[in-house]
Design a protein around this motif. Structure first.
Motif, mmCIF file in Angstrom:
data_model
loop_
_atom_site.group_PDB
_atom_site.id
_atom_site.type_symbol
_atom_site.label_atom_id
_atom_site.label_comp_id
_atom_site.label_asym_id
_atom_site.label_seq_id
_atom_site.Cartn_x
_atom_site.Cartn_y
_atom_site.Cartn_z
ATOM 1 N N MET A 86 0.816 -1.199 0.000
ATOM 2 C CA MET A 86 0.000 0.000 0.000
ATOM 3 C C MET A 86 0.856 1.257 0.000
ATOM 4 O O MET A 86 0.510 2.241 -0.629
ATOM 5 N N GLY A 87 1.986 1.244 0.689
ATOM 6 C CA GLY A 87 2.851 2.407 0.776
ATOM 7 C C GLY A 87 3.469 2.781 -0.561
ATOM 8 O O GLY A 87 3.633 3.953 -0.887
ATOM 9 N N LYS A 88 3.826 1.749 -1.340
ATOM 10 C CA LYS A 88 4.446 1.995 -2.646
ATOM 11 C C LYS A 88 3.421 2.616 -3.608
ATOM 12 O O LYS A 88 3.739 3.525 -4.364
ATOM 13 N N ALA A 89 2.206 2.162 -3.577
ATOM 14 C CA ALA A 89 1.145 2.683 -4.451
ATOM 15 C C ALA A 89 0.818 4.134 -4.085
ATOM 16 O O ALA A 89 0.608 4.979 -4.962
ATOM 17 N N ALA A 90 0.819 4.429 -2.796
ATOM 18 C CA ALA A 90 0.547 5.813 -2.355
ATOM 19 C C ALA A 90 1.669 6.743 -2.798
ATOM 20 O O ALA A 90 1.424 7.890 -3.203
ATOM 21 N N LEU A 91 2.911 6.270 -2.713
ATOM 22 C CA LEU A 91 4.052 7.080 -3.147
ATOM 23 C C LEU A 91 3.972 7.357 -4.646
ATOM 24 O O LEU A 91 4.169 8.490 -5.087
ATOM 25 N N ILE A 92 3.645 6.368 -5.436
ATOM 26 C CA ILE A 92 3.525 6.538 -6.886
ATOM 27 C C ILE A 92 2.374 7.478 -7.208
ATOM 28 O O ILE A 92 2.502 8.375 -8.051
ATOM 29 N N ALA A 93 1.240 7.309 -6.512
ATOM 30 C CA ALA A 93 0.097 8.195 -6.743
ATOM 31 C C ALA A 93 0.466 9.636 -6.367
ATOM 32 O O ALA A 93 0.132 10.589 -7.079
ATOM 33 N N GLY A 94 1.178 9.798 -5.260
ATOM 34 C CA GLY A 94 1.610 11.142 -4.842
ATOM 35 C C GLY A 94 2.547 11.777 -5.853
ATOM 36 O O GLY A 94 2.444 12.967 -6.168
ATOM 37 N N LEU A 95 3.481 10.986 -6.376
ATOM 38 C CA LEU A 95 4.414 11.504 -7.387
ATOM 39 C C LEU A 95 3.687 11.864 -8.681
ATOM 40 O O LEU A 95 4.020 12.870 -9.329
#
Length: 91
Positions: A1-10
């Motif tokens: 979940m953390g990786k997907a949130a980081l990609i969405a944020g970027l």
């Protein structure tokens, strides 16, 4: 979940950066509009000064015969009956 949130944020950050630098209403557009405003302000100041000079001339012409006579002499070359007109030509 953390990786997907980081990609969405970027991706969201990238989208807003694109809009800031390249889309309509971005920084280059604002700078262009500021330059146009500066040009228009200068033009308006020049036209305002011209209008004030013309208004002063109109007021002067309305106020007296001397102003009209001076204008007729300079612009139309009018001469009174008892005057002698001399035209000096430079070589």
């Amino acid at each position: 979940m953390g990786k997907a949130a980081l990609i969405a944020g970027l991706l969201i950050l990238g989208y807003f950066q694109y809009r800031l630098w390249f889309a309509d209403g971005g920084i280059p557009d604002v700078r262009r509009q500021q330059a146009e405003i500066a040009d228009m302000t200068e033009t308006n100041a020049r036209l305002r000064a011209r209008n004030e000079a013309l208004q002063a001339e109109v007021d002067d012409l309305k106020s007296g015969v001397a102003a009209m006579e001076g204008r007729a002499r300079t612009d139309l070359g009018m001469v009174r009956r008892d005057e002698t007109f001399y035209l000096l030509v430079s070589r």
